[in-house]
Design a protein around this motif. Structure first.
Motif, PDB file in Angstrom:
ATOM      1  N   THR A  20     -19.176 -25.927   9.690  1.00 23.84           N
ATOM      2  CA  THR A  20     -20.633 -25.870   9.686  1.00 23.84           C
ATOM      3  C   THR A  20     -21.187 -25.928  11.102  1.00 23.84           C
ATOM      4  O   THR A  20     -22.106 -25.193  11.460  1.00 23.84           O
ATOM      5  N   VAL A  21     -20.607 -26.797  11.927  1.00 18.81           N
ATOM      6  CA  VAL A  21     -21.059 -26.916  13.318  1.00 18.81           C
ATOM      7  C   VAL A  21     -20.878 -25.596  14.056  1.00 18.81           C
ATOM      8  O   VAL A  21     -21.794 -25.100  14.740  1.00 18.81           O
ATOM      9  N   ALA A  23     -20.523 -22.597  12.767  1.00 20.39           N
ATOM     10  CA  ALA A  23     -21.363 -21.554  12.176  1.00 20.39           C
ATOM     11  C   ALA A  23     -22.800 -21.657  12.686  1.00 20.39           C
ATOM     12  O   ALA A  23     -23.434 -20.637  13.002  1.00 20.39           O
ATOM     13  N   MET A  24     -23.311 -22.880  12.804  1.00 21.86           N
ATOM     14  CA  MET A  24     -24.664 -23.062  13.316  1.00 21.86           C
ATOM     15  C   MET A  24     -24.759 -22.629  14.780  1.00 21.86           C
ATOM     16  O   MET A  24     -25.756 -22.031  15.210  1.00 21.86           O
ATOM     17  N   ALA A  25     -23.714 -22.899  15.550  1.00 23.96           N
ATOM     18  CA  ALA A  25     -23.701 -22.470  16.954  1.00 23.96           C
ATOM     19  C   ALA A  25     -23.710 -20.943  17.052  1.00 23.96           C
ATOM     20  O   ALA A  25     -24.404 -20.362  17.895  1.00 23.96           O
ATOM     21  N   LEU A  27     -24.915 -18.853  14.790  1.00 21.48           N
ATOM     22  CA  LEU A  27     -26.239 -18.390  14.390  1.00 21.48           C
ATOM     23  C   LEU A  27     -27.251 -18.552  15.530  1.00 21.48           C
ATOM     24  O   LEU A  27     -28.103 -17.688  15.752  1.00 21.48           O
ATOM     25  N   ALA A  28     -27.151 -19.663  16.253  1.00 20.24           N
ATOM     26  CA  ALA A  28     -28.054 -19.873  17.388  1.00 20.24           C
ATOM     27  C   ALA A  28     -27.830 -18.819  18.459  1.00 20.24           C
ATOM     28  O   ALA A  28     -28.787 -18.311  19.056  1.00 20.24           O
ATOM     29  N   TYR A  29     -26.577 -18.468  18.697  1.00 23.75           N
ATOM     30  CA  TYR A  29     -26.283 -17.436  19.695  1.00 23.75           C
ATOM     31  C   TYR A  29     -26.875 -16.099  19.282  1.00 23.75           C
ATOM     32  O   TYR A  29     -27.495 -15.393  20.085  1.00 23.75           O
TER      33      TYR A  29
END
Length: 327
Positions: A20-21, A23-25, A27-29
């Motif tokens: 999850t961590v 994947a969120m990184a 998505l932010a990129y």
């Protein structure tokens, strides 16, 4: 259910959290593209400044490296595929290896990796830079398009790439982390030494395919070093917030309540001494002496002052008054 089976069932929870961590990184990129895309003129202007700086420093090696790669049959197509396919899978494999085999180092490397990406995103937004393949520089071609027929700026792949995110090169930043990480953590010295070849291959690939300048690679390595260094320092010097300990046990209540009761007893003794004023002098003096002693003990006790400041203050004033009272 025994402990072994219970631990086996709960173990994947860690994997879910880590995935999850990351994947969120990611998505932010990808979301940063919407912020960065738009100002092509600024990006090309910054690219021209990098070329001038490299020429002044004598490190404008990009045309020579691409010419060297073209002189070897089949090398450029292989580099094109390596550039597209190796970056994320090799990075993911590295973190899986660290998580499973070198768990104590995992949190520092993960946090450093995320910090480096946050720094890179900030630079992408603040200073957009076009890659060499978009700068129409003599001696440099977009080998992905001219050799392999892959257009990063059109079709389904266009949404996966930020066209003006050349500096820093996180391709090289990730590779430097992997090479240095395997070298430092592997117990096999041969494997550790071979791992250093990975960032070298990545550097030659990103420059020969005209995706990055030499300065871009140096910036990517520096950003990753700063991120990992900051994470290592923070893990070595954690910030701990101190909270007052709650009163939870009978012994704690006793340390708070007994001094307050002592103060109350002192006040009661003072009142009795006051009422004994009409009694013989010796009896009144004994009451005063006992009351003053009890009040003193209560008022000099720090726990009483902290927990019952009203009672402690009152008995302190009473004790001093009766010390001055004539006998």
């Amino acid at each position: 259910m025994n402990r072994t089976r219970s631990a086996r069932l709960t173990r994947p929870t860690g994997w879910v959290a880590e995935l999850t961590v990351f994947a969120m990184a990611l998505l932010a990129y990808q979301a940063s593209r919407a912020v960065v895309i738009g100002d092509a003129e600024d990006a090309l202007r910054n690219t021209a400044a990098i070329v001038d700086a490299e020429r002044a420093a004598g490190v404008f090696w990009e045309p020579a490296i691409q010419a060297w790669a073209r002189s070897h049959d089949g090398l450029v197509p292989a580099m094109n595929q390596f550039y597209l396919l190796a970056h994320l899978p090799v990075t993911a494999a590295f973190f899986v290896w660290v998580y499973r085999r070198r768990r104590p180092a995992y949190r520092v490397l993960r946090d450093g990796f995320l910090a480096a990406n946050a720094i890179a995103l900030t630079i992408f937004v603040a200073v957009p830079v076009a890659p060499p393949r978009l700068a129409s520089l003599p001696g440099l071609d977009d080998t992905l398009r001219t050799v392999s027929g892959i257009d990063l700026h059109g079709g389904p792949l266009s949404g996966l790439f930020n066209p003006y995110a050349a500096v820093p090169s996180m391709h090289f930043g990730y590779a430097a982390l992997i090479g240095g990480g395997v070298l430092a953590l592997s117990r096999n010295r041969v494997l550790g030494s071979l791992a250093l070849a990975y960032p070298v291959v990545v550097f030659l690939t990103i420059v020969a395919t005209a995706n990055h300048f030499v300065v871009d690679a140096a910036a990517g390595g520096l950003v990753m070093a700063v991120g990992v260094g900051a994470a290592a320092w923070l893990h070595a010097h954690p910030v701990r917030l101190r909270r007052p300990a709650p009163v939870t046990s009978r012994g704690d209540w006793g340390r708070v309540a007994l001094p307050a009761l002592g103060g109350a007893a002192g006040l009661a003794g003072v009142a009795l001494a006051q009422g004994a004023g009409n009694q013989p002098r010796a009896t009144a003096n004994r009451w005063r002496s006992a009351s003053t002693f009890s009040a003193r003990r209560a008022c000099t006790n720090r726990s009483a002052i902290a927990s019952s400041s009203g009672v402690a203050g009152a008995c302190a004033r009473a004790a001093s008054r009766y010390q001055r009272a004539p006998s």
